[in-house]
Write an enzyme that holds these catalytic residues in place. Structure first.
Site, mmCIF file in Angstrom:
data_model
loop_
_atom_site.group_PDB
_atom_site.id
_atom_site.type_symbol
_atom_site.label_atom_id
_atom_site.label_comp_id
_atom_site.label_asym_id
_atom_site.label_seq_id
_atom_site.Cartn_x
_atom_site.Cartn_y
_atom_site.Cartn_z
ATOM 1 N N LYS A 67 -6.511 1.677 -8.068
ATOM 2 C CA LYS A 67 -5.951 0.322 -8.325
ATOM 3 C C LYS A 67 -5.759 0.230 -10.067
ATOM 4 C CE LYS A 67 -7.889 -1.555 -4.392
ATOM 5 N NZ LYS A 67 -8.931 -2.746 -3.965
ATOM 6 N N TRP B 98 -7.224 5.279 9.524
ATOM 7 C CA TRP B 98 -8.143 4.949 10.687
ATOM 8 C C TRP B 98 -9.301 5.601 10.990
ATOM 9 C CZ3 TRP B 98 -8.701 -0.036 12.217
ATOM 10 C CH2 TRP B 98 -7.528 -0.773 12.260
ATOM 11 N N CYS C 290 -0.379 -0.217 5.742
ATOM 12 C CA CYS C 290 -0.808 -1.613 6.076
ATOM 13 C C CYS C 290 -0.099 -2.642 6.917
ATOM 14 C CB CYS C 290 -0.820 -2.142 4.327
ATOM 15 S SG CYS C 290 -1.507 -4.040 4.689
ATOM 16 N N LYS D 87 0.923 -1.312 0.062
ATOM 17 C CA LYS D 87 -0.157 0.123 -0.054
ATOM 18 C C LYS D 87 0.808 1.319 0.074
ATOM 19 C CE LYS D 87 -3.644 2.276 2.784
ATOM 20 N NZ LYS D 87 -4.619 2.379 4.045
ATOM 21 N N VAL E 206 -3.313 -5.950 -0.869
ATOM 22 C CA VAL E 206 -2.123 -6.111 -0.554
ATOM 23 C C VAL E 206 -1.670 -6.869 0.890
ATOM 24 C CG1 VAL E 206 -1.198 -4.450 -2.048
ATOM 25 C CG2 VAL E 206 -1.983 -3.809 0.290
ATOM 26 N N SER F 130 -0.661 -12.543 3.722
ATOM 27 C CA SER F 130 0.541 -12.575 4.495
ATOM 28 C C SER F 130 0.782 -13.725 5.384
ATOM 29 C CB SER F 130 0.481 -11.057 5.568
ATOM 30 O OG SER F 130 -0.749 -11.312 6.459
#
Length: 257
Positions: A92, A251, A65, A53, A105, A118
């Protein structure tokens, strides 16, 4: 033998407006490092391509991220060179959606195949680059795993009496007690995959709760505070941390929504 590590440099932001192949390649600078051993596999390997990101506040900077940072931390701790491609997630590019239809991602290219998630990526890194080992024993792998969800619950709460703060404090206290008996890291003396997963989330917790609720970890949780200071000060973390303003901006919609 002089040990080497990969130091990321700045990168171009990827968006639908990028021409040609649709992305800008980015290569790091290899510089000496006296203290860490560099595995021969990592030394010989070509840089791994990783989509992450991009910052939404500053051009050519890494975004906020925590899952991207988890993967980057793993690469840093294993001294694996990487070619970081920053993706504008608000715009994107088509090539990115072609390699990962969900548009999420991180995504890493292993042997000509793009791999998302991840969890999957960090396991692949452990298998492909076993030195230094970062695997956390199964019985310890879930330590602290509920902190992130309880942090989000408290962050989004608009009722100070709904108990979400106490739920978070209970999880943090349990982790503090664990560290007191088993630390300084989750797997004892050496950092492991569980720490690299949890640390970016604690970083987000510290910044977001400090900004939106003027809240910080109680001084009584001294082992947790020391843990955070220790991990956040590591070179690998400094090389991959998001800017404070990006964490706050990331956030804000969840808090205000």
């Amino acid at each position: 033998m002089i040990s080497l590590r990969f130091q990321p440099s700045t990168a171009g932001v990827l968006s639908a407006s990028v021409s040609g192949a649709g992305f800008i390649k980015r290569y790091g600078v290899i510089k000496p490092r006296r203290t860490a051993r560099f595995g021969t596999m990592a030394m010989a390997a070509a840089p791994l391509e990783i989509c992450v990101k991009a910052s939404i506040t500053t051009p050519n900077k890494l975004g906020d991220c925590p899952f991207c940072q988890r993967v980057l931390l793993t690469m840093e701790e294993k001294h694996v060179p990487y070619d970081m491609k920053m993706v504008d997630l608000s715009n994107k590019p088509e090539w990115f959606l072609q390699i990962n239809a969900e548009g999420k991602v991180p995504v890493v290219k292993f042997d000509e195949k793009w791999v998302p998630d991840s969890d999957v990526i960090t396991q692949a890194l452990e298998d492909k680059y076993p030195e230094p080992p970062l695997a956390t024993p199964p019985e310890k792998a879930s330590v602290g795993s509920k902190i992130f969800s309880t942090f989000i619950g408290f962050l989004k709460s608009k009722d100070s009496g709904d108990g979400t703060e106490q739920v978070l404090l209970d999880e943090l206290s349990a982790f503090n007690d664990y560290l007191k008996e088993n630390g300084p890291y989750i797997n004892g003396e050496k950092i492991s995959a569980a720490d690299l997963s949890l640390a970016p989330k604690l970083y987000h917790m510290k910044i977001a709760l400090g900004h939106f609720k003027n809240w910080s970890v109680p001084d009584s949780l001294s082992f947790l505070i020391s843990y955070m200071e220790n991990v956040f000060s590591r070179e690998s973390f400094k090389n991959t941390e998001a800017q404070t303003e990006d964490v706050i901006a990331g956030w804000r919609p969840k808090v205000m929504g």
